[in-house]
Design a protein around this motif. Sequence first.
Motif, PDB file in Angstrom:
ATOM      1  N   LYS A 145       0.783  -1.249  -0.104  1.00 47.51           N
ATOM      2  CA  LYS A 145      -0.140   0.249   0.048  1.00 47.51           C
ATOM      3  C   LYS A 145       0.816   1.186  -0.103  1.00 47.51           C
ATOM      4  N   ALA A 146       2.104   1.232   0.644  1.00 45.01           N
ATOM      5  CA  ALA A 146       2.694   2.419   0.557  1.00 45.01           C
ATOM      6  C   ALA A 146       3.607   2.557  -0.498  1.00 45.01           C
ATOM      7  N   GLU A 147       3.956   1.557  -1.262  1.00 42.76           N
ATOM      8  CA  GLU A 147       4.390   1.986  -2.700  1.00 42.76           C
ATOM      9  C   GLU A 147       3.212   2.287  -3.315  1.00 42.76           C
ATOM     10  N   LEU A 148       2.255   1.793  -3.524  1.00 44.66           N
ATOM     11  CA  LEU A 148       0.997   2.428  -4.336  1.00 44.66           C
ATOM     12  C   LEU A 148       0.743   3.816  -4.262  1.00 44.66           C
ATOM     13  N   ALA A 149       0.805   4.263  -2.672  1.00 46.43           N
ATOM     14  CA  ALA A 149       0.806   5.536  -2.396  1.00 46.43           C
ATOM     15  C   ALA A 149       1.731   6.341  -2.986  1.00 46.43           C
ATOM     16  N   ASP A 150       2.878   6.025  -3.033  1.00 46.79           N
ATOM     17  CA  ASP A 150       4.099   6.649  -3.698  1.00 46.79           C
ATOM     18  C   ASP A 150       4.144   6.836  -5.102  1.00 46.79           C
ATOM     19  N   LEU A 151       3.415   5.934  -5.655  1.00 48.93           N
ATOM     20  CA  LEU A 151       3.326   5.820  -7.218  1.00 48.93           C
ATOM     21  C   LEU A 151       2.101   6.731  -7.502  1.00 48.93           C
TER      22      LEU A 151
ATOM     23  N   ASN B 105       1.598   9.397  -6.240  1.00 45.16           N
ATOM     24  CA  ASN B 105       1.817  10.824  -5.950  1.00 45.16           C
ATOM     25  C   ASN B 105       3.083  11.136  -6.856  1.00 45.16           C
ATOM     26  N   ASP B 106       3.262  10.081  -7.884  1.00 49.06           N
ATOM     27  CA  ASP B 106       4.398  10.384  -8.930  1.00 49.06           C
ATOM     28  C   ASP B 106       3.915  11.071 -10.037  1.00 49.06           C
TER      29      ASP B 106
ATOM     30  N   GLN C 143       1.754   7.211 -14.270  1.00 48.59           N
ATOM     31  CA  GLN C 143       0.107   7.157 -14.007  1.00 48.59           C
ATOM     32  C   GLN C 143      -0.452   6.098 -14.844  1.00 48.59           C
ATOM     33  N   LYS C 144       0.041   6.046 -16.029  1.00 50.89           N
ATOM     34  CA  LYS C 144      -0.623   5.143 -16.981  1.00 50.89           C
ATOM     35  C   LYS C 144      -0.428   3.575 -16.612  1.00 50.89           C
ATOM     36  N   LEU C 145       0.851   3.305 -16.145  1.00 55.73           N
ATOM     37  CA  LEU C 145       1.047   2.203 -15.504  1.00 55.73           C
ATOM     38  C   LEU C 145       0.381   1.798 -14.476  1.00 55.73           C
ATOM     39  N   LEU C 146       0.158   2.671 -13.610  1.00 49.70           N
ATOM     40  CA  LEU C 146      -0.561   2.602 -12.259  1.00 49.70           C
ATOM     41  C   LEU C 146      -2.137   2.265 -12.616  1.00 49.70           C
TER      42      LEU C 146
END
Length: 252
Positions: free
Chosen positions: A17-23, A25-26, A32-35
């Motif tokens: 979840k922390a990695e998803l949160a960082d991504l 905010n990228d 953002q397309k990858l996410l």
Amino acid sequence: MTINEIKQLLAAGKVSKAELADLANDSRSGVQKLLASYRKRQSKLAAQKAEFRERFAYEKEFWAKGQTVAGVDEVGRGPLAGPVVTAAVVLDDHFDLVEVNDSKKLTGAKRLELYPRILEEAVSVAVGVKSAEVIDRINIYEADCLAMVEAVAALDQQPDALLVDAMTVPLDLPQVSLIKGDAKSNSIAAASIIAKVFRDQLMADYAKLYPEYHFDKNVGYGTKDHLAAIHEYGPTPIHRKTFAPVSDFYHD
């Protein structure tokens, strides 16, 4: 991380979840397309898992009573050539192949991929086969019934009950006959995949004996090329003599 590293991370599917949160905010548009693509895949997978769990509803009724239940399905009632093949599959609540579904909804490649995995994960799997000769002698429905009895009898673990796709097996066992059962029960769906792959391989082997009929492509169904081959070369020993237009070649 570079965008390529992020792509590999998301492809692995194990993201905190922390990695998803960082991504999230990228600011990079590529990230953002990858996410967005990752979230779409995860949503689809969650829905697939939910549907998979729902397809265990009938099995759970028997499991709750401490009973073993087998799913039974068949393939090959309509072709002009080849056997009818049935499969019986016993699953338990450890079975987790969420991609298992009605074999008609899966590609040939996916069925081939799932076949050995079902054999590995299932409690017991067996098949029943009745030839064109038997079909001609007793009719396709009766041959289908006998093949189902054969499959159930060959199971390593005999079931207390059966879930059957739109039929009743002539056995003294409690049974639930389900219309489109392979889309409602994982046990029946697994049986549909086993029966389909098993029969397709049989027909591919027959294609080596009778290459003019292209059984590896039509698996015995009355395609244009198959009908043309029957008219040019006549029926083979695996054709069903009582099925039109094959029956046209056999007159008293």
